[in-house]
Scaffold this active site. Sequence first.
Site, PDB file in Angstrom:
ATOM      1  N   TYR A   1     -23.385 -19.681  30.870  1.00  0.00           N
ATOM      2  CA  TYR A   1     -24.048 -19.648  32.175  1.00  0.00           C
ATOM      3  C   TYR A   1     -23.001 -19.628  33.288  1.00  0.00           C
ATOM      4  CZ  TYR A   1     -29.106 -20.033  32.092  1.00  0.00           C
ATOM      5  OH  TYR A   1     -30.432 -19.742  32.012  1.00  0.00           O
TER       6      TYR A   1
ATOM      7  N   GLU B   1     -23.951 -19.207  36.945  1.00  0.00           N
ATOM      8  CA  GLU B   1     -24.641 -19.021  38.230  1.00  0.00           C
ATOM      9  C   GLU B   1     -23.682 -19.234  39.391  1.00  0.00           C
ATOM     10  OE1 GLU B   1     -27.433 -21.555  36.583  1.00  0.00           O
ATOM     11  OE2 GLU B   1     -29.171 -20.387  37.289  1.00  0.00           O
TER      12      GLU B   1
ATOM     13  N   ASP C   1     -29.249   5.196  46.551  1.00  0.00           N
ATOM     14  CA  ASP C   1     -29.431   4.791  45.153  1.00  0.00           C
ATOM     15  C   ASP C   1     -28.883   5.937  44.306  1.00  0.00           C
ATOM     16  OD1 ASP C   1     -30.264   4.396  42.594  1.00  0.00           O
ATOM     17  OD2 ASP C   1     -32.326   3.837  43.089  1.00  0.00           O
TER      18      ASP C   1
ATOM     19  N   THR D   1     -27.297   2.136  38.641  1.00  0.00           N
ATOM     20  CA  THR D   1     -27.252   1.550  37.311  1.00  0.00           C
ATOM     21  C   THR D   1     -25.861   1.852  36.766  1.00  0.00           C
ATOM     22  OG1 THR D   1     -28.200   3.590  36.431  1.00  0.00           O
ATOM     23  CG2 THR D   1     -29.707   1.747  36.766  1.00  0.00           C
TER      24      THR D   1
ATOM     25  N   LYS E   1     -25.891   5.313  33.135  1.00  0.00           N
ATOM     26  CA  LYS E   1     -26.256   6.736  33.077  1.00  0.00           C
ATOM     27  C   LYS E   1     -24.960   7.558  33.031  1.00  0.00           C
ATOM     28  CE  LYS E   1     -30.783   6.118  35.258  1.00  0.00           C
ATOM     29  NZ  LYS E   1     -30.908   4.832  35.975  1.00  0.00           N
TER      30      LYS E   1
ATOM     31  N   ARG F   1     -26.194  -1.111  29.901  1.00  0.00           N
ATOM     32  CA  ARG F   1     -27.423  -1.075  30.684  1.00  0.00           C
ATOM     33  C   ARG F   1     -27.350  -2.181  31.751  1.00  0.00           C
ATOM     34  NH1 ARG F   1     -31.774   1.816  29.893  1.00  0.00           N
ATOM     35  NH2 ARG F   1     -30.472   2.999  28.466  1.00  0.00           N
TER      36      ARG F   1
HETATM   37  N1  DSN Z   1     -35.699   5.489  34.068  1.00  0.00           N
HETATM   38  C1  DSN Z   1     -34.646   6.083  34.845  1.00  0.00           C
HETATM   39  C2  DSN Z   1     -34.528   7.546  34.599  1.00  0.00           C
HETATM   40  O1  DSN Z   1     -34.777   7.973  33.490  1.00  0.00           O
HETATM   41  O2  DSN Z   1     -34.163   8.286  35.509  1.00  0.00           O
HETATM   42  C3  DSN Z   1     -34.769   5.771  36.272  1.00  0.00           C
HETATM   43  O3  DSN Z   1     -34.898   4.408  36.401  1.00  0.00           O
END
Ligand code: DSN
Length: 452
Positions: free
Chosen positions: A46, A48, A211, A238, A241, A247
């Site tokens: 932990y 925090e 974003d 994120t 990707k 993730r």
């Molecule tokens: N689920 C993602 C995507 O496939 O683009 C976006 O959050």
Amino acid sequence: MKDSKIFDLIDAEKQRQREGLELIPSENYVSKEVLEAMGSVFTNKYSEGYPGFENLDGSDDDVLAANPANHRYYGGQQNTDKVERLAIARARRLFHADHANVQPHSGAQANNAVYNAWLQPGDTVLGMDLGHGGHLTHGSPVTQSAKIYNFVAYGTDPETGEINYDELAKLAIQHQPKIILVGYSAFSKIPDFDRIAKIGEEIPDCLLMADMAHVAGLIAGGVHPNPLDHGFHVMTTTTHKTLRGPRGGLILSRGTVGNPLKKPEHTLENIPTLIDRSVFPGTQGGPLMHVIAAKAVAFHEAEQVSFQNYARDVVSNAKALADTLITHGFKLIGGGTDNHLILVDMKSSFGIDGKLMEVMMDKVGLTLNANAIPNDTLPPFRPSGIRLGTPAITTRGMNRGEMVKIGNLMRRIAEICVEINGGKAENEFASELAAIREEVRQMAEIFPVPSI
Ligand code: DSN
């Protein structure tokens, strides 16, 4: 006793990933090191609060040498502080940011934390319409944030596929948003960040937020503009990707970094600290330190020259695949792609819906997803389009030749879909589908997934 049910499923998933080709543009294959860091003992801890934010400007060694007092609520942070500081320092370097918060558990959490940092209930956010490629968290009525804030949507131009900048400017003047949000999950153009920043500068107290979840790896690799270099205050993403990490989520910002224990004034300059306080304790509890360790590893990988080559290849592969599809009669939204992603109107191309194409592609080991297209007349679960991209297959080392092969196979699958749609039974195509499946498996074998 080993949980064989779950471990058998892990083995089955490894085989699926090994033998198939991943074309979903938001997916990728992480390195062995990222996977190892995620499976590490940091999951037991932990943490925090935050590590100290001083001396994050230098090299990794400089960052490790400094040992500032932390702002944590638990003891035993000798190693976690260093891990999080390295993750922050690397993210700042990669994205030219004054500050990085590496704790968001996901992209949705990152977006919600920014809203919570800057907005009061009822404030207006101007974001891209979900039906035009925007994201659920940018104001879809089914989300929690849409119950709290007032989202107004701008769209894209149906002819060019570009953002409708005139509409965006008009809506900004009319609604005086507190956030203008640029971001998307089904958009294949490059936004004109300067033009949007100019629109935002005219609106009092307007936070410019990007974003960039889909294209963060392209930004890190230097083949896509960085909104933070073009007047934006905040960028969320994120990490899994195009960025090819674990993730998770990440928030980068411009401004002055303060002590997260002290509430700062509500100004754009203080946005880094407002965000820190909004992530923890505002919207999350303990950070996932094993994931933060894996993020740090991924950021290190993204700092290498090999990652710049990867990002360049993702884009050139996407163009090669798009060109092949166009030759075969696929109608692409916007007429092509400038990034990693391709959106196809299957309805106007072949008179079939995107779901049928998704299902038939899955049968031969090619994974993509059905997706709405702008002004879609079909429902979201059976929309007119498909969405695909090249981040994962480029990680496997595929190149132009393979893009042409995949495009050719897709043409054949689309033809089979047309026949099935016209009433033919699927089993009439069983042997042809098996042959395509085998062709895909052989390609997959030549280009193995690095981590499995
Ligand atoms: N689920 C993602 C995507 O496939 O683009 C976006 O959050």
